[in-house]
Design a protein around this motif. Structure first.
Motif, mmCIF file in Angstrom:
data_model
loop_
_atom_site.group_PDB
_atom_site.id
_atom_site.type_symbol
_atom_site.label_atom_id
_atom_site.label_comp_id
_atom_site.label_asym_id
_atom_site.label_seq_id
_atom_site.Cartn_x
_atom_site.Cartn_y
_atom_site.Cartn_z
ATOM 1 N N GLU A 203 0.383 -1.042 -0.393
ATOM 2 C CA GLU A 203 0.010 -0.094 0.248
ATOM 3 C C GLU A 203 0.928 1.333 -0.247
ATOM 4 N N ASN B 174 -5.980 3.766 -1.096
ATOM 5 C CA ASN B 174 -6.263 3.069 -2.369
ATOM 6 C C ASN B 174 -5.464 2.573 -3.418
ATOM 7 N N TYR C 237 -2.233 1.520 -4.884
ATOM 8 C CA TYR C 237 -1.052 0.300 -4.229
ATOM 9 C C TYR C 237 0.099 -0.439 -4.915
ATOM 10 N N TYR D 30 -11.531 -7.356 -6.368
ATOM 11 C CA TYR D 30 -10.834 -6.272 -5.572
ATOM 12 C C TYR D 30 -12.735 -5.407 -5.165
ATOM 13 N N ARG D 31 -12.979 -5.013 -4.828
ATOM 14 C CA ARG D 31 -14.403 -3.962 -4.169
ATOM 15 C C ARG D 31 -13.760 -2.724 -4.362
ATOM 16 N N GLY D 32 -14.680 -1.644 -5.045
ATOM 17 C CA GLY D 32 -14.607 0.036 -5.152
ATOM 18 C C GLY D 32 -15.414 0.143 -6.611
ATOM 19 N N GLU E 154 -17.518 -7.222 -9.204
ATOM 20 C CA GLU E 154 -16.995 -7.585 -8.130
ATOM 21 C C GLU E 154 -16.516 -9.180 -8.458
ATOM 22 N N PRO F 24 -12.579 4.411 -5.338
ATOM 23 C CA PRO F 24 -13.804 4.008 -4.443
ATOM 24 C C PRO F 24 -15.255 3.870 -4.508
ATOM 25 N N ILE G 51 -16.373 2.547 -0.401
ATOM 26 C CA ILE G 51 -15.442 1.716 -0.356
ATOM 27 C C ILE G 51 -14.828 1.166 -1.681
ATOM 28 N N GLU H 19 -11.638 -2.024 -1.408
ATOM 29 C CA GLU H 19 -10.516 -3.019 -0.954
ATOM 30 C C GLU H 19 -9.907 -3.910 -2.493
ATOM 31 N N HIS I 206 -8.866 -7.403 -2.297
ATOM 32 C CA HIS I 206 -8.516 -8.533 -1.559
ATOM 33 C C HIS I 206 -7.181 -9.523 -1.693
#
Length: 733
Positions: free
Chosen positions: A602, A606, A608, A627-629, A649, A673, A697, A699, A701
């Motif tokens: 990171e 948000n 990476y 990922y989620r976003g 998703e 996000p 949101i 994320e 994963h």
């Protein structure tokens, strides 16, 4: 529940040859054209299966693999857009290099025995910037998509360049190009003028000159060397359809992201796409999404845009139910279609522009055009690919027979509401004596339920056919035969779907499978029966010295079924791995795939970084990002956007070499996000604007590296055949 349908009452439809404007001959005199019901090549019915693949959206080093996969999937025609702005983004400077090399793409289609339909514009749409029209047309002193000398002058130059590229590749010259589409959705659809997006809501004109516009474009195309046996135009939505000179093509989509263009709160309805229709019957002049300005029986019901997937728009994300694709094919085939066409069949991504770097329409990702298609953006094979193969094998096996069969519907079936899961959805293709029973238990945007103990009686000219009680799983579809001649033995009916047939000296082998949720049984005209069980999946009978064999498979086995041609013989087998045949070379994909989890650091909000490790050589290396976003982005070390994704998703896959990522590179993943209750505060007296929201949101994963491998064997050699047999789950003798 009991159902009865009277096949003996089916109308006997007149079939006749269309005019010479729908015909052409190759140098050997083999004629290609149409009757009013189906395509014919060399005097025989031909059931076309067309798959859309945009060559400019696929790197050229993936073209041959793509074409082999399309052919292995049962596609026999490739449809492709020629996007004007991809080739002449700078006025007067045409590019046909790299992934823009139309000629080479068509040559590869010819090499592997696939026909081609050129969709050559000038307007294509296809979620391309300005629908494919170059920006520089915007400021010219004439209207685009209009009957005027100025616009036609530039279209002539475009067609002239296309004519040069396809010279010698037209059907009349022995090439694979059998048709050309002139414009697209004229007087039905347009696209935003992207150079004004964000400033105004200005749109490319939809057109208003009717048939005259399309006919003049056809004349120009022919003068510039684009001469094909037939020309096509859009059939749906009130589009201009000069049917005396062009074949109107139809389609159907069950997922409508364009509906959310100006209304984010729109609730997607269950669509009427999955209800059987009779679309080749003068007594039924129009049905849902089929309102032809001609008598339906006067032209074939042919499709070019059945939803093989759908792209994500910014305001509407969804996970494509792959069962919807083969269910659509089942519906269209039963409804009288003898020319299936999928949009898209192979997804892709856009080339970089010279003036406008990103060429996708703004409501789509800047680069990606994966379309959740049967073949994905980087060559991935989706479940829809394998499901469609079952229908395509069936269509190829029964093409000549099926083309002449007429649609027959039970009374009231076209009045079924999409939301109504109660009525059994079924239809026949029949000549009154024999045919196929089509069943569908899939409905988009609805919760489907299993069907159980449905009893169907078909009254034929030779008597009643009583199908064994039918079960069908939710979201499944099926095609069942009745009075099928197996070659001296008549199969009265079966609760099993025919897949294909292999004829050898002294033996004919029929392959069937059980549709999902169905208990299979075979009833023969002599009263005998065959009920497959765990102990017996093969039925054999000798008729007048000729051996007949039925091999029964489960649905899961049928999805892994392959025919391999070697030394003039056909080998049928089950394989977990996709098999792509190119002459004696057999490409076996996936036998040594690996997945490795990568570390993500990171480096900001948000944001990476991921270092791509060295990895063993492989066919394709895929970066898998869970990922989620809102939007996912991948940048290289120079800050250059390589790929993007609207999150639905599903794990996002990116082909490393295809987007320019090498082992040792470090990439940056940025997740925009997904915001809650967002608004921009503009209350400041000092030109201040500040975004405010209640939550967001974003994320990451996991990030993984998947190696897709491929092994190539020469099946003309004993060693190659041995290697093939070693990976087979089952070989049918």
């Amino acid at each position: 529940m009991k159902h009865e349908i009277n096949a003996a009452s089916v109308r006997h439809q007149e079939t006749y040859r269309l005019s010479d404007r729908f015909f052409g001959k190759d140098p050997e005199g083999r004629e290609l054209g149409f009757t009013n019901y189906y395509m014919i090549i060399g005097g025989k019915p031909f059931l076309a299966i067309s798959g859309e693949c945009h060559y400019s959206r696929v790197p050229e080093d993936q073209w041959e693999d793509t074409i082999l996969k399309m052919r292995a999937g049962g596609v026999n025609v490739v449809a492709t857009y020629v996007f004007w702005n991809v080739h002449e983004e700078v006025e007067g400077h045409f590019r046909w290099d790299g992934r823009r090399n139309l000629r080479h793409f068509i040559e590869l289609c010819q090499k592997h025995g696939l026909y081609v339909i050129l969709r050559c514009g000038p307007f294509d749409h296809g979620e391309m910037r300005n629908g494919g029209l170059p920006d520089w047309l915007y400021g010219k002193p004439f209207d685009v998509r209009s009957v005027n000398e100025g616009f036609f002058h530039y279209v002539r130059l475009l067609y002239r360049e296309i004519g040069k590229q396809v010279k010698g590749l037209l059907y009349k010259d022995g090439g694979p190009i059998i048709a050309a589409q002139i414009d697209n959705e004229y007087q039905h659809s347009a696209a935003p003028w992207e150079m004004t997006t964000g400033i105004s809501d200005e749109w490319v004109p939809g057109g208003h000159d009717g048939d005259a516009y399309l006919k003049e474009l056809k004349r120009i195309a022919q003068e510039e060397g684009v001469i094909t046996p037939f020309y096509t135009c859009t059939g749906w939505g009130g589009a201009a359809t000069p049917t005396d000179e062009m074949m109107p093509l139809w389609g159907g989509y069950a997922f409508w992201p364009w509906m959310f263009y100006g209304n984010k709160d729109y609730v997607h309805p269950a669509t009427p796409e999955y209800i059987y229709r009779d679309n080749h019957n003068n007594a039924v002049p129009k049905t849902y999404n089929f309102e032809p300005p001609y008598a339906p029986e006067s032209l074939p019901y042919a499709c070019c845009e059945m939803g093989g997937g759908m792209t994500a728009y910014y305001n509407y994300r969804f996970q494509m139910p792959f069962e919807s694709v083969d269910a659509m094919a089942n519906i269209k085939l039963a409804s009288g279609c003898n020319f299936l066409g999928y949009y898209m069949y192979r997804g892709g991504n856009n080339p970089r522009g010279e003036k406008s770097e990103f060429l996708n329409e703004h409501q789509c990702p800047k680069i990606s055009y994966d379309y959740q298609a049967p073949i994905g953006e980087f060559g991935q094979l989706r479940p829809s690919y394998f499901r469609l193969r079952l229908i395509h094998e069936f269509a190829a096996t029964f093409a000549e027979e099926l083309c002449g069969l007429v649609t027959l519907l039970p009374e009231g079936s076209q009045d079924i509401k999409p939301e109504d899961q109660g009525p059994l959805r079924y239809a026949l293709r029949t000549d009154g004596k024999r045919g196929f029973l089509f069943l569908n238990n899939y409905q988009d945007h609805a919760v489907c339920r299993d069907k159980n103990n449905e009893e169907i009686t078909v009254m034929t000219e030779d008597g009643a056919i009583h199908f064994p009680p039918i079960d069908l799983a939710a979201e499944a579809s099926a095609i069942l035969p009745f009075n099928l001649d197996l070659g001296g033995l008549t199969l009265a009916c079966a609760t099993a779907q025919p897949l294909t047939c292999v004829r050898e000296e002294g033996k004919t082998t029929w392959y069937f499978f059980a549709p999902e949720g169905m208990k299979s049984g075979y009833v023969f005209s002599d009263g005998s029966r065959f009920v497959p069980s765990a102990d017996g999946q093969v039925f054999e009978r000798t008729v007048e010295g000729h051996k007949l064999c039925i091999i029964h498979m489960t649905h899961e086995e049928a999805l892994r079924f392959y025919r391999v041609e070697a030394d003039g013989k056909t080998l049928c087998l089950l394989s977990e791995y996709p098999l792509l045949q190119d002459g004696n070379c057999l490409h076996i994909e996936g036998t040594e795939d690996t997945v490795e989890e990568l570390a993500a650091s990171e480096v900001g909000e948000n944001r990476y970084t991921v270092r791509i490790p060295d990895y063993a050589p492989c066919k394709t290396a895929l970066l898998q990002i869970d990922y989620r976003g809102d939007i996912g982005h991948i940048f290289n070390e120079g800050g250059f956007l390589l790929e993007d994704n609207f999150s639905n998703e599903v794990v996002w896959e990116t082909g490393l070499s295809q987007v320019g990522i090498k082992p040792g590179d470090t990439v940056t993943i940025y997740i925009t996000p997904r915001k809650k209750d967002v608004h921009v505060d503009v209350s400041s007296t000092m030109a201040g604007r500040l975004e405010q929201l209640s939550g967001a949101i974003a994320e990451l994963h996991s990030v993984k590296l998947r190696r897709v491998t491929e092994k190539t064997v020469d099946i003309s050699t004993e060693a190659g055949r041995k290697e093939l047999l070693s990976i087979a789950d089952r070989v049918f003798e």
